[in-house]
Design a protein around this motif. Structure first.
Motif, short mmCIF file in Angstrom:
data_model
loop_
_atom_site.label_atom_id
_atom_site.label_comp_id
_atom_site.label_asym_id
_atom_site.label_seq_id
_atom_site.Cartn_x
_atom_site.Cartn_y
_atom_site.Cartn_z
N GLY A 131 77.57 70.55 50.76
CA GLY A 131 78.31 71.84 50.82
C GLY A 131 79.71 71.39 51.07
O GLY A 131 80.62 72.57 51.37
N THR A 132 80.47 70.31 50.59
CA THR A 132 81.77 70.22 51.15
C THR A 132 82.40 69.38 50.09
O THR A 132 81.79 68.40 49.51
N VAL A 133 83.56 69.71 49.59
CA VAL A 133 84.15 68.84 48.54
C VAL A 133 84.80 67.58 49.15
O VAL A 133 85.64 67.90 50.23
N ARG A 134 84.16 66.48 48.92
CA ARG A 134 84.82 65.40 49.46
C ARG A 134 85.82 64.56 48.84
O ARG A 134 86.61 63.64 49.80
N ALA A 135 86.12 64.98 47.71
CA ALA A 135 87.32 63.94 46.93
C ALA A 135 87.81 64.94 45.70
O ALA A 135 86.89 65.55 45.27
N ARG A 136 89.19 64.79 45.50
CA ARG A 136 89.55 65.43 44.33
C ARG A 136 90.09 64.39 43.61
O ARG A 136 91.19 63.66 43.91
N VAL A 137 89.60 64.01 42.48
CA VAL A 137 90.13 62.75 41.85
C VAL A 137 90.78 63.35 40.49
O VAL A 137 90.53 63.96 39.69
N PRO A 138 92.20 62.68 40.35
CA PRO A 138 93.18 62.98 39.19
C PRO A 138 92.70 62.60 37.92
O PRO A 138 91.98 61.56 37.63
N ALA A 139 93.13 63.55 37.18
CA ALA A 139 92.95 62.97 35.72
C ALA A 139 93.93 61.90 35.55
O ALA A 139 94.94 61.66 35.95
N VAL A 140 93.51 61.06 34.57
CA VAL A 140 94.48 59.95 33.70
C VAL A 140 95.49 61.03 32.71
O VAL A 140 94.73 61.40 31.52
N ASP A 196 81.27 63.71 28.12
CA ASP A 196 80.23 62.52 28.01
C ASP A 196 80.77 61.24 28.20
O ASP A 196 80.12 60.42 29.05
N ALA A 197 82.23 60.98 27.85
CA ALA A 197 82.60 59.70 28.24
C ALA A 197 82.66 59.62 29.80
O ALA A 197 82.47 58.61 30.38
N PHE A 198 83.08 60.61 30.38
CA PHE A 198 83.19 60.65 31.75
C PHE A 198 81.79 60.46 32.49
O PHE A 198 81.74 59.57 33.40
N THR A 199 80.99 60.83 31.99
CA THR A 199 79.45 61.11 32.61
C THR A 199 78.92 59.23 32.43
O THR A 199 78.48 58.73 33.32
N LEU A 217 78.34 53.62 39.09
CA LEU A 217 77.48 53.61 40.02
C LEU A 217 76.18 52.89 40.10
O LEU A 217 76.12 52.16 41.09
N LEU A 218 75.88 52.15 38.87
CA LEU A 218 75.05 51.18 38.75
C LEU A 218 75.36 49.82 39.29
O LEU A 218 74.70 49.21 39.76
N LYS A 219 76.82 49.64 39.06
CA LYS A 219 77.67 48.43 39.57
C LYS A 219 77.60 48.56 41.17
O LYS A 219 78.32 47.79 41.91
N GLY A 220 77.54 49.80 41.91
CA GLY A 220 77.63 49.96 43.30
C GLY A 220 78.71 50.70 43.62
O GLY A 220 79.20 50.65 44.72
N ALA A 221 79.56 51.28 42.79
CA ALA A 221 80.70 52.05 43.13
C ALA A 221 80.23 53.22 44.11
O ALA A 221 79.06 53.82 43.75
N THR A 222 81.22 53.77 44.78
CA THR A 222 81.23 55.07 45.52
C THR A 222 81.19 56.05 44.51
O THR A 222 81.81 55.80 43.33
N PRO A 223 80.92 57.04 44.65
CA PRO A 223 81.00 58.46 43.88
C PRO A 223 82.38 58.92 43.37
O PRO A 223 82.59 58.93 42.31
N GLU A 224 83.14 58.52 44.33
CA GLU A 224 84.84 58.75 44.35
C GLU A 224 85.14 57.90 43.31
O GLU A 224 86.18 58.25 42.50
N ASP A 225 84.99 56.65 43.55
CA ASP A 225 85.42 55.46 42.69
C ASP A 225 85.00 55.76 41.27
O ASP A 225 85.49 55.31 40.33
N ALA A 226 83.51 55.93 41.26
CA ALA A 226 83.02 55.95 39.86
C ALA A 226 83.56 57.34 39.26
O ALA A 226 83.71 57.28 38.02
N ALA A 227 83.85 58.33 39.75
CA ALA A 227 84.66 59.46 39.38
C ALA A 227 85.83 59.21 38.63
O ALA A 227 86.51 59.58 37.48
#
Length: 313
Positions: A238-247, A259-262, A269-279
């Motif tokens: 229920g909370t926005v935990r991170a705002r990830v800037p575009a390149v 699709d590229a983002f996804t 995520l498969l490699k163990g990244a956090t959702p924020e780093d994966a984003a």
């Protein structure tokens, strides 16, 4: 972190990309550059996960006999293991992508789903989940009865094995036809939802994408809202935990950027990244995608063999 492959279940289509400088001349000719390239949201995700994210990626999809071999070669050239069902009765799905070559590079799709939405439970085998660490479902599966049933079977099988499941809603237009309540019912049990800004707002009835992502994360454990040039939002509980800037990127064709983002996000995520780093990885891949034609990552071997021209064509 779970070691293993990413299995994508979704659409494989032939994209006919027409780039023009607007406005369209209704009732007569408009000059355009037209290319035929392999596409489909599910297929694109798998290709970006493999080629950009370095994941072992597999794809279950349905194509017509008319283009099955062509699509298998294109997927393999991006490092994806194709598991394609050949439909002898319906042609491969085709999408006409009208791309304005102005500053926005905005696109409009004309979609003939063809064999894509004829995926059915008989096309599924639980063995597809062997050595799979994540299952990703294209939202297009929810827009026909046979593929909805297939999605339900795949989701149930993944849950039984403890395999996390992600889903991309795919199309705000088709979501309107399906209905918000029906969609939310169908995605019950999904671990990660990756909507666009418009899809997140549509699914909640909220005009603000941050509020919409937060609301959706009350239902689904992890929500990552894609905002194009505005980056991405990561929401949980229920909370926005991170705002990830575009390149920053100068867009040529925005087809497949989500699709590229996804794909890059799931590979991270498969490699163990956090959702924020994966984003953040997803945003980098999205920036690469908008700089080139079509929805796939560059593959020198494929472009040379099939005569597409350069990746920056």
């Amino acid at each position: 972190m779970r070691s293993g492959a990413l299995l994508v279940v979704g659409d494989v289509v032939t994209d006919v990309v027409a780039r023009y400088r607007g406005p369209l001349a209704v009732g007569t000719d408009t000059a355009a550059s037209v290319r035929r390239v392999p596409g489909g949201a599910g297929a694109n995700v798998a290709c970006w996960a493999a080629r950009r994210g370095g994941a072992e990626a597999r794809l279950l999809g349905r194509v017509g006999a008319d283009a099955a071999a062509w699509h298998e070669r294109a997927l393999a050239a991006c490092g994806v293991r194709p598991c394609l069902v050949v439909d002898e009765q319906a042609p491969t799905g085709t999408v006409i992508c009208l791309v304005d070559t102005g500053a926005s590079a905005e696109r409009t799709f004309l979609t003939d789903s063809g064999a894509t939405l004829r995926l059915e439970p008989a096309d599924w085998s639980d063995a597809l989940l062997d050595c799979v660490a994540r299952l990703h479902l294209s939202g297009y599966l929810l827009f026909s009865e046979p593929s909805r049933a297939l999605a339900a079977v795949a989701l149930k099988a993944a849950r039984a094995r403890g395999v996390p499941v992600s889903l991309d809603p795919a199309s705000a237009g088709f979501l309107v036809e399906l209905g918000v309540d029906r969609f939310l019912e169908l995605v019950d049990g999904v671990d990660v939802l990756l909507p666009s800004r418009d899809e997140a707002c549509l699914l909640t009835g909220l005009p603000d994408v941050a509020a919409a992502a937060a609301e959706l994360s009350r239902r689904i454990p992890l929500v990552v809202a894609k905002q194009g040039a505005d980056g991405a939002l990561v929401a949980r509980c229920g909370t926005v935990r991170a705002r990830v800037p575009a390149v920053p990127a100068t867009p040529r064709d925005t087809t497949g950027a989500g699709d590229a983002f996804t794909g890059a996000f799931l590979a991270a995520l498969l490699k163990g990244a956090t959702p924020e780093d994966a984003a953040a990885q997803g945003c980098r891949a999205g920036a690469l995608a908008v700089r080139r034609l079509g929805g796939r990552p560059p593959s020198e071997e494929w472009t040379s063999a099939e005569g597409w021209g350069s990746a920056q064509e």
